[in-house]
Design an enzyme around this catalytic site. Sequence first.
Site, mmCIF file in Angstrom:
data_model
loop_
_atom_site.group_PDB
_atom_site.id
_atom_site.type_symbol
_atom_site.label_atom_id
_atom_site.label_comp_id
_atom_site.label_asym_id
_atom_site.label_seq_id
_atom_site.Cartn_x
_atom_site.Cartn_y
_atom_site.Cartn_z
ATOM 1 N N CYS A 8 4.371 19.959 -4.813
ATOM 2 C CA CYS A 8 4.946 20.725 -6.025
ATOM 3 C C CYS A 8 6.357 20.548 -6.198
ATOM 4 O O CYS A 8 6.948 20.344 -7.388
ATOM 5 C CB CYS A 8 4.653 22.068 -6.105
ATOM 6 S SG CYS A 8 3.034 22.693 -5.515
ATOM 7 N N ASP A 9 7.180 20.603 -5.124
ATOM 8 C CA ASP A 9 8.600 20.841 -5.370
ATOM 9 C C ASP A 9 9.482 19.738 -4.539
ATOM 10 O O ASP A 9 10.675 19.801 -5.029
ATOM 11 C CB ASP A 9 9.142 22.206 -4.421
ATOM 12 C CG ASP A 9 8.343 23.555 -5.438
ATOM 13 O OD1 ASP A 9 8.287 23.330 -6.524
ATOM 14 O OD2 ASP A 9 8.022 24.064 -4.852
ATOM 15 N N CYS A 11 5.182 24.354 -0.737
ATOM 16 C CA CYS A 11 4.435 23.169 -1.477
ATOM 17 C C CYS A 11 5.286 21.965 -1.792
ATOM 18 O O CYS A 11 5.914 21.842 -2.557
ATOM 19 C CB CYS A 11 3.735 23.791 -2.667
ATOM 20 S SG CYS A 11 2.832 22.391 -3.435
#
Length: 311
Positions: free
Chosen positions: A136-137, A133
């Site tokens: 997300c990261d 992701c």
Amino acid sequence: MENVIIIGTGCAGWTSAIYTARANMNPLVLAGEQPGGQLTTTTEVENFPGFPEGVMGPELMMRMQQQAEKFGTRVEYEMVDSVEKQGDGNFIVKTQGGTEYHSHSVIIATGASPRYLGLPNEMDLVGHGVTSCATCDGAFYPDVPVCVIGGGDSAAEEATFLTKFASKVYLIHRRDELRASQIMADRVLGQEKVEPVWNSEVKEYLTDENGDVRAVKLYNNQTEEESELEVKCVFVAIGHDPNTKFLEGSGVELDDEGYVVQDGRSTHSNIVGIFSAGDVSDHVYRQAITAAGNGCQAALDAERYVAGLEG
Ligand code: NAP
């Protein structure tokens, strides 16, 4: 006894909920571990009709949920463990928390989850330099080199997004041309920071003294040469697997890859009273809008089925 239980809360699940709620079926939605589905891990959605300026994936999902709840949809945040048909034709849906729900019909809209390479230390490295992701990261890896594995729209989108943070984004693909749509392929390959690494497979994740990723071992499947590529994070974007494990033993027919088989003309599964919608049944289109459309179809099919029981 519920009229309909909808399992899953992506585009398909929420659209089924909106339609069944407006049909006075008082639907119960069982939301799983990743409420909102895959769009919650994406950035801007540019191709959902009605949003010429684009819309953020999580916002689109939140608005779908609000719309479903506005018409009376109830939501429980529980993971489903099993679905069983009873002798009277109704269903028992059991959750991992031990709750049992009874329903006349079930719509399976559990979507699909990101696939990983299957390398030995891969799962231990999730959170230590391996992820699926970018949204997300990505921000955790500013000004360092990273790589994306894959050649589809997801890989193209993730690599483009990562140019906001990383110093360099290697796009590692096992062939020498992308599978991604032309517009996404042109966009990613036009980025200064993106360097494609063609005909290459990641064979190993190499770690530093802290156990975090420091490099990947590459195998060029044309020259048969091996090399090391220094990256601080690997974003795996090689497709998805349908979330159907909980259907083992239910009698619901799955295809070779684990997708719920629809009967071809409608959203009926092989079990009367169980319907499916969205990516859990679709390895061809897999778009937000096709999942939503299929969710609408499943709602209409379930509505007719339940009305037939009463009639
Ligand atoms: P995908 O289209 O199935 O592409 C998966 C990619 O990963 C392919 O390039 C494939 O290589 C590669 N791959 C698969 N298994 C691999 C392995 N074990 N090792 C190395 N590489 C591997 O999946 P996706 O990119 O997730 O897209 C799925 C669907 O969502 C598509 O319909 C796509 O259009 C849609 N999508 C749309 C958008 C958008 O429009 N904004 C964004 C994301 C996704 P090969 O090419 O060699 O098979």
